[in-house]
Design a protein around this motif. Structure first.
Motif, short mmCIF file in Angstrom:
data_model
loop_
_atom_site.label_atom_id
_atom_site.label_comp_id
_atom_site.label_asym_id
_atom_site.label_seq_id
_atom_site.Cartn_x
_atom_site.Cartn_y
_atom_site.Cartn_z
N TYR A 88 -5.91 -3.54 9.54
CA TYR A 88 -7.35 -3.48 9.28
C TYR A 88 -7.98 -4.67 10.01
O TYR A 88 -8.95 -4.56 10.69
CB TYR A 88 -7.61 -3.59 7.77
N HIS A 101 0.80 -1.21 0.00
CA HIS A 101 0.00 0.00 0.00
C HIS A 101 0.84 1.27 0.00
O HIS A 101 0.71 2.11 -0.88
CB HIS A 101 -1.00 -0.01 1.15
N ARG A 145 -2.85 -1.38 6.04
CA ARG A 145 -2.62 -0.31 5.06
C ARG A 145 -1.54 0.69 5.48
O ARG A 145 -1.02 1.39 4.64
CB ARG A 145 -3.90 0.51 4.83
FE1 DHE Z 1 -5.05 3.63 -0.38
C1 DHE Z 1 -2.94 5.77 1.32
C2 DHE Z 1 -6.55 2.80 2.55
C3 DHE Z 1 -7.41 1.85 -2.12
C4 DHE Z 1 -3.21 3.99 -3.21
N1 DHE Z 1 -4.82 4.22 1.57
C5 DHE Z 1 -3.88 5.12 2.06
C6 DHE Z 1 -4.06 5.24 3.49
C7 DHE Z 1 -5.07 4.38 3.83
C8 DHE Z 1 -5.54 3.74 2.63
C9 DHE Z 1 -5.62 4.13 5.22
C10 DHE Z 1 -3.26 6.13 4.41
C11 DHE Z 1 -1.99 5.46 4.85
C12 DHE Z 1 -1.10 6.37 5.71
O1 DHE Z 1 -0.90 7.53 5.33
O2 DHE Z 1 -0.62 5.90 6.76
N2 DHE Z 1 -6.74 2.57 0.13
C13 DHE Z 1 -7.16 2.34 1.38
C14 DHE Z 1 -8.36 1.53 1.36
O3 DHE Z 1 -8.95 1.06 2.36
C15 DHE Z 1 -8.81 1.43 -0.04
C16 DHE Z 1 -9.98 2.41 -0.25
C17 DHE Z 1 -9.35 0.07 -0.46
C18 DHE Z 1 -8.40 -1.10 -0.30
O4 DHE Z 1 -8.87 -2.24 -0.38
O5 DHE Z 1 -7.21 -0.92 -0.07
C19 DHE Z 1 -7.58 1.95 -0.76
N3 DHE Z 1 -5.28 3.04 -2.34
C20 DHE Z 1 -6.30 2.31 -2.84
C21 DHE Z 1 -6.12 2.03 -4.24
O6 DHE Z 1 -6.87 1.33 -4.97
C22 DHE Z 1 -4.90 2.78 -4.69
C23 DHE Z 1 -5.35 3.95 -5.59
C24 DHE Z 1 -3.90 1.96 -5.51
C25 DHE Z 1 -3.17 0.88 -4.72
O7 DHE Z 1 -1.95 0.85 -4.76
O8 DHE Z 1 -3.84 0.07 -4.10
C26 DHE Z 1 -4.39 3.30 -3.34
N4 DHE Z 1 -3.39 4.70 -0.86
C27 DHE Z 1 -2.77 4.67 -2.07
C28 DHE Z 1 -1.58 5.49 -2.02
C29 DHE Z 1 -1.50 6.03 -0.72
C30 DHE Z 1 -2.65 5.50 -0.01
C31 DHE Z 1 -0.62 5.75 -3.18
C32 DHE Z 1 -0.42 6.95 -0.15
C33 DHE Z 1 -0.60 8.37 -0.59
C34 DHE Z 1 0.59 9.24 -0.21
O9 DHE Z 1 0.96 10.09 -1.04
O10 DHE Z 1 1.12 9.11 0.89
#
Ligand code: DHE
Length: 549
Positions: free
Chosen positions: A246, A183, A226
């Motif tokens: 989670y 993630h 995550r």
């Molecule tokens: Fe994320 C950050 C949860 C789907 C890419 N994502 C986060 C964070 C959480 C989270 C809690 C913050 C973390 C932190 O800062 O400590 N994301 C979730 C989900 O629960 C969700 C909606 C569904 C899942 O099953 O995971 C989800 N996220 C996605 C994607 O589908 C994305 C677009 C592509 C992928 O790689 O899975 C995605 N999430 C990201 C990214 C960040 C992120 C790139 C960090 C952003 C940053 O610039 O720090």
């Protein structure tokens, strides 16, 4: 290493009203649910970003009558349609990901009672812990000639890997095996170590000082996870890491250089509305620079925990009530206030990490999704922090407090929405850099293919309309595909002169990272390689280490 939840035997109560399923069908459905659905709907299907998916057949009203509602009431064919085509309420379509048989399987599965997966405590975590290179056998200085500040840790989502890409030369320096669908990557305070967390709860520690950077330790802290961060306060640099689960809903504090799990703390408890919740998942975690504390955002309870790591034997935690459901967020420019999206409440909560109190709850448009947000000085309103929205066609600018005397004149705007900048719905991430004059936003979840494959750029001096819309998929020069290749997650180089965008195609499509010059908005480089499969998040070492955004 143990796998994610998919591989685990769990109790499942049978009910004659639910469609029957064989053991094999259930196992297959459980795997799909974990990989595709649990993130939004929760393992116990209580709902968060996604709707409650409990069957509800056992629910009775005060007169003892069975209540309507739940997946069982919707029925097989309606459920198949919802899963296949999505809804206006924000449910995405799965007809291009799942087969007809899988759609039918999932519709059956969610009419059955949710599984209750096992716990995963300290003993289990210790059993999974591996130090691959002992601390004493690691280099004592940087052994490669790379400019580590400008290295990017890139999630290769569907291969369970992270690519380390040299920001100066754009060459892939190393691809390391990690957990499932990593993630995020976060840095140690010194910038030497990269910590990555897979959705299966596997944490990998990468040592950038090695001649060829590689994983030096691993541990599994949950079945589904995550977030991760490290201890960044003076005197605690590189000492601890923390990762949030989670499932089970808990966080683990680890040794920074070995990942040895030291303490596990449950986040089960009572929501801001006063109701008990069995599955309050850990969303974003961030490390304070002004106190030895982590800000741990608990999704379903809406409680923000300030966890003091100065004495982990006698752990002190301040619990700050905000709103539901907490998701992602970032610091304001002063790094005193942390702003986090309470997405289902359409609010941004701002925590004052100096006083340990809620500074504000700001009403914003539908489904805020800031990533880490973007900080800049607005020509009229002074320091602002920006968030995008999954569910609205704007970017919201919130005035942030500032102790600097020169900003006193903006105080009257603090913690109010000072501007909504017109964008399109389906935004996931916004980004700027202190040295840039631009604001970037993707639209990766927009239902229109061209829009999902493009990013918008505004001049900070004129936010009235995007200065340019860049069609990233076309600019990549890669052959056109029928399926959407989402342009996602703008990330700056360390010096703020380049912006990297992932072109996130299917597992069998050729994907790429497309690099633009931030000043001229011209294409600089397309980084592509057969090994570059499904790139999503990119984490520049310097910007991540110092929380620059
Ligand atoms: Fe994320 C950050 C949860 C789907 C890419 N994502 C986060 C964070 C959480 C989270 C809690 C913050 C973390 C932190 O800062 O400590 N994301 C979730 C989900 O629960 C969700 C909606 C569904 C899942 O099953 O995971 C989800 N996220 C996605 C994607 O589908 C994305 C677009 C592509 C992928 O790689 O899975 C995605 N999430 C990201 C990214 C960040 C992120 C790139 C960090 C952003 C940053 O610039 O720090």
């Amino acid at each position: 290493m143990l796998t994610g939840l998919a591989g685990h035997v769990v109790a499942q109560e049978q009910n004659s009203q639910a469609p029957a399923m064989t053991v094999t069908e259930k196992e297959a459905a459980k795997k799909i649910y974990f990989e595709r659905c649990a993130g939004c709907h929760g393992v116990l299907r209580k709902g968060a970003t996604g709707k409650n998916l409990e069957p509800h057949w056992t629910k009775t009203d005060k007169d003892g009558k069975t209540t309507e509602g739940g997946t069982l009431a919707l029925g097989q064919s309606r459920l198949e349609k919802i899963i296949g085509y999505g809804t206006d309420g924000g449910m995405v379509n799965f007809d291009d990901i799942l087969t007809k048989e899988e759609l039918s399987l999932m519709a059956k599965y969610i009419q059955n009672t949710p599984d209750v997966p096992p716990e995963f405590g300290l003993k289990d975590q210790l059993a999974s812990w591996k130090v691959l290179v002992e601390v004493k056998d690691r280099p004592t200085k940087q052994m490669n000639k790379y400019n580590l500040n400008n290295m990017f840790s890139v999630t290769l989502r569907d291969t369970g890997e992270v690519a380390l890409i040299d920001g100066d030369t754009k060459e892939i320096r190393s691809i390391v095996k990690t957990g499932y669908a990593v993630h995020i990557s976060r840095m140690s305070a010194s910038g030497r170590y990269v910590y990555v967390i897979g959705r299966d709860g596997r944490v990998s520690l990468i040592d950038l000082w090695m001649e060829k950077p590689a994983v030096v330790a691993e541990v599994k802290i949950a079945f589904d996870a995550r977030s991760i961060d490290t201890s960044k306060f003076k005197g605690f640099e590189d000492k601890y890491a923390i990762a949030g689960g989670y499932w089970p809903p808990q966080y683990t504090i680890m040794e920074g250089d070995t990942l040895k799990p030291l303490k596990v703390v449950s986040t089960r408890g009572v929501t801001v509305d006063g109701d008990y919740h069995p599955e309050p998942r850990v969303a974003s975690i961030v490390s304070s620079f002004i106190k030895p504390e982590w800000v741990v955002n608990v999704k379903e309870t809406g409680q923000i925990l300030m966890v003091d790591y100065s004495d982990i034997e006698n752990l002190k935690t301040t619990t700050i009530g905000s709103a539901k459901f907490l998701h992602d967020g970032g610091w304001d420019a002063s790094k005193r206030y942390f702003l986090v999206a309470a997405n289902a409440s359409n609010k941004i909560a701002a925590v004052d990490t100096k006083t340990g109190k809620l500074a504000a709850l700001v009403d914003v448009a539908k489904l805020p999704h800031p990533g880490r947000g973007a900080n800049f000085t607005h020509p009229t309103f002074g320091p602002v922090w920006a968030t995008g929205h999954l569910g609205a066609d704007v970017l919201t600018l919130i005035s942030t407090a500032s102790d600097e005397a020169k900003n006193a004149k903006y105080k009257k705007y603090n913690w109010t929405v000072v501007q909504e900048v017109k964008h399109v719905p389906g935004n996931l991430f916004v980004k700027t850099h202190p040295k840039s004059q631009n604001l970037w936003a993707d639209s990766a979840q927009n239902p229109d293919k061209d829009t999902a494959e493009s990013v918008s750029v505004w001049k900070l001096s004129d936010l009235s309309k995007p200065y340019k819309i860049l069609h990233v998929a076309k600019d990549s020069g890669l052959p056109e595909t029928k399926a959407v290749r989402r342009a996602v997650h703008p990330e700056y180089s360390a010096d703020g002169t380049e912006v990297w965008i992932s072109l996130w195609g299917g597992k069998t499509d050729q994907s790429a990272i497309v690099v633009y010059d931030d000043k001229t908005l011209t294409l600089k480089k397309v980084i592509t390689d057969p090994k570059m499969i499904t790139p999503t998040g990119k984490f520049n070492v310097y910007n991540t280490q110092h929380d620059i955004y």
